[in-house]
Write an enzyme that holds these catalytic residues in place. Structure first.
Site, PDB file in Angstrom:
ATOM      1  N   PRO A  48       0.824  -1.231   0.000  1.00 34.15           N
ATOM      2  CA  PRO A  48       0.000   0.000   0.000  1.00 34.15           C
ATOM      3  C   PRO A  48       0.855   1.276   0.000  1.00 34.15           C
ATOM      4  O   PRO A  48       1.752   1.429   0.815  1.00 34.15           O
ATOM      5  CB  PRO A  48      -0.803  -0.113   1.305  1.00 34.15           C
ATOM      6  CG  PRO A  48      -0.756  -1.555   1.678  1.00 34.15           C
ATOM      7  CD  PRO A  48       0.550  -2.074   1.166  1.00 34.15           C
ATOM      8  N   GLU A  49       0.572   2.140  -0.972  1.00 33.03           N
ATOM      9  CA  GLU A  49       1.251   3.437  -1.074  1.00 33.03           C
ATOM     10  C   GLU A  49       0.211   4.538  -0.852  1.00 33.03           C
ATOM     11  O   GLU A  49      -0.953   4.234  -0.555  1.00 33.03           O
ATOM     12  CB  GLU A  49       1.881   3.579  -2.460  1.00 33.03           C
ATOM     13  CG  GLU A  49       2.899   2.494  -2.775  1.00 33.03           C
ATOM     14  CD  GLU A  49       3.611   2.733  -4.105  1.00 33.03           C
ATOM     15  OE1 GLU A  49       3.755   3.900  -4.518  1.00 33.03           O
ATOM     16  OE2 GLU A  49       4.014   1.748  -4.734  1.00 33.03           O
TER      17      GLU A  49
ATOM     18  N   LYS B 118       1.901   7.278   4.185  1.00 34.31           N
ATOM     19  CA  LYS B 118       1.259   5.963   4.193  1.00 34.31           C
ATOM     20  C   LYS B 118       0.626   5.644   5.543  1.00 34.31           C
ATOM     21  O   LYS B 118       0.308   4.495   5.825  1.00 34.31           O
ATOM     22  CB  LYS B 118       2.293   4.886   3.850  1.00 34.31           C
ATOM     23  CG  LYS B 118       2.972   5.092   2.485  1.00 34.31           C
ATOM     24  CD  LYS B 118       4.026   4.021   2.274  1.00 34.31           C
ATOM     25  CE  LYS B 118       4.945   4.383   1.122  1.00 34.31           C
ATOM     26  NZ  LYS B 118       6.069   3.439   1.020  1.00 34.31           N
TER      27      LYS B 118
ATOM     28  N   HIS C 162      -5.982 -14.032   8.681  1.00 29.74           N
ATOM     29  CA  HIS C 162      -4.912 -13.024   8.712  1.00 29.74           C
ATOM     30  C   HIS C 162      -5.351 -11.720   9.374  1.00 29.74           C
ATOM     31  O   HIS C 162      -4.698 -10.693   9.217  1.00 29.74           O
ATOM     32  CB  HIS C 162      -4.388 -12.771   7.296  1.00 29.74           C
ATOM     33  CG  HIS C 162      -3.736 -13.975   6.687  1.00 29.74           C
ATOM     34  ND1 HIS C 162      -4.110 -14.501   5.475  1.00 29.74           N
ATOM     35  CD2 HIS C 162      -2.754 -14.791   7.170  1.00 29.74           C
ATOM     36  CE1 HIS C 162      -3.382 -15.583   5.229  1.00 29.74           C
ATOM     37  NE2 HIS C 162      -2.557 -15.773   6.228  1.00 29.74           N
TER      38      HIS C 162
ATOM     39  N   ARG D  62       1.394 -10.523   6.167  1.00 34.51           N
ATOM     40  CA  ARG D  62       2.836 -10.627   6.462  1.00 34.51           C
ATOM     41  C   ARG D  62       3.265  -9.947   7.762  1.00 34.51           C
ATOM     42  O   ARG D  62       4.450  -9.925   8.066  1.00 34.51           O
ATOM     43  CB  ARG D  62       3.642 -10.101   5.277  1.00 34.51           C
ATOM     44  CG  ARG D  62       3.553 -11.060   4.104  1.00 34.51           C
ATOM     45  CD  ARG D  62       4.444 -10.666   2.955  1.00 34.51           C
ATOM     46  NE  ARG D  62       5.839 -10.522   3.338  1.00 34.51           N
ATOM     47  CZ  ARG D  62       6.780 -10.047   2.530  1.00 34.51           C
ATOM     48  NH1 ARG D  62       6.455  -9.679   1.315  1.00 34.51           N
ATOM     49  NH2 ARG D  62       8.026  -9.947   2.941  1.00 34.51           N
TER      50      ARG D  62
ATOM     51  N   ARG E 147      14.949  -2.965  -4.827  1.00 29.26           N
ATOM     52  CA  ARG E 147      13.544  -2.876  -5.246  1.00 29.26           C
ATOM     53  C   ARG E 147      13.416  -3.088  -6.746  1.00 29.26           C
ATOM     54  O   ARG E 147      14.193  -2.561  -7.539  1.00 29.26           O
ATOM     55  CB  ARG E 147      12.963  -1.486  -4.879  1.00 29.26           C
ATOM     56  CG  ARG E 147      13.104  -1.113  -3.421  1.00 29.26           C
ATOM     57  CD  ARG E 147      12.435  -2.129  -2.489  1.00 29.26           C
ATOM     58  NE  ARG E 147      11.037  -2.313  -2.758  1.00 29.26           N
ATOM     59  CZ  ARG E 147      10.064  -1.568  -2.230  1.00 29.26           C
ATOM     60  NH1 ARG E 147      10.348  -0.594  -1.397  1.00 29.26           N
ATOM     61  NH2 ARG E 147       8.809  -1.818  -2.511  1.00 29.26           N
TER      62      ARG E 147
END
Ligand SMILES: [Zn+2]
Length: 257
Positions: free
Chosen positions: A2-3, A59, A93, A112, A246
């Site tokens: 997510p940005e 963010k 999750h 994660r 990246r």
């Protein structure tokens, strides 16, 4: 991951589903995503309160609980929100659950476990390490950021400017016609101004498209990124390299170093 555009939409989603609802209970299922507060501390601070407003910076989301108390949310690599009644399809999750007295619920889902939930009494104090938000930074302040490193590393440095991540950084550089290798210090004033306009344009368009790539302009790099196709502008093969670990996509023909 997510940005800024994703988190902007999470903020709107949170506002739509949770503002004004009285919190019956909070269930924190993971210590990993709590920074400096205990489960108990957060659960007690929120119980019986209402969420009053949502503010996004980069963010991060800051949800006002009462005057000078904010719930802080960061979505890490895989986080998102899901509001539901009845059964939670993301239960496995789900790391935090907010139960409201009207029997609706909000799940903070994060496969994660790289997200963050905490509390702060001051957004300013919490955000000391963050640069200005990418949608709010002024052009003169933006111009001062480009002193050293690659253009890509400057745009992604949250201490310099908050909100731009890997995917939209590539899109912004593609739109501006600048190679991700380009040295920040070598940019002309004209190139920096173009980059500034490109950044605002790309981020706003992504929000308008509801961050769905199928609704983003056909000329965007994101399509080539997903399907490994040719440059949507000039049809040259897109380069895929690593910069600072990246995954970086760019068109060596349209984006000049
Ligand atoms: Zn091209």
């Amino acid at each position: 991951m997510p940005e800024l555009p994703d988190v902007e939409l999470f903020g709107r989603y949170f506002s739509h589903h949770c503002l004004g609802r009285k919190i019956q209970a909070v269930e924190l299922r993971s210590e990993t995503i709590l920074r400096d507060r205990s489960k108990k501390e957060i659960e007690v601070a929120l119980k019986g309160k209402k969420f009053l407003s949502v503010k996004r910076l980069g963010k991060y989301l800051f949800v006002e609980v009462q005057s000078s108390l904010f719930l802080v949310l960061h979505f890490g690599m895989t986080g998102f929100l899901h509001a539901f009644k009845g059964k939670n399809p993301y239960d496995m999750h789900t790391r935090a659950l907010f139960h409201f007295v009207d029997h609706t619920h909000l799940a903070f889902v994060d496969m994660r476990l790289l997200g963050l939930i905490t509390l702060t009494h001051s957004i300013e104090a919490f955000a000391q390490q963050l640069g200005p938000d990418a949608l709010l930074i002024s052009q003169p302040a933006f111009r001062l950021l480009f002193k050293k490193g690659s253009v890509k590393s400057v745009l992604m440095d949250q201490k310099k400017i908050a909100g731009v991540g890997n995917i939209y950084c590539d899109e912004i550089l593609f739109f501006a016609g600048l190679s991700p290798h380009k040295e920040a210090a070598s940019l002309t004033e004209k190139e920096i101004n173009k980059l500034y306009g490109s950044m605002k344009h790309v981020l706003k368009k992504a929000i308008e498209a509801n961050v769905e790539s199928t609704r983003m302009p056909a000329t965007w790099l994101i399509h080539a990124r997903q399907k490994q196709t040719l440059c949507p502008k000039c049809k040259a093969p897109i380069d895929h390299i690593k910069i600072g670990g990246r995954s970086t996509y760019f068109c060596p023909n349209c984006q000049r170093a």
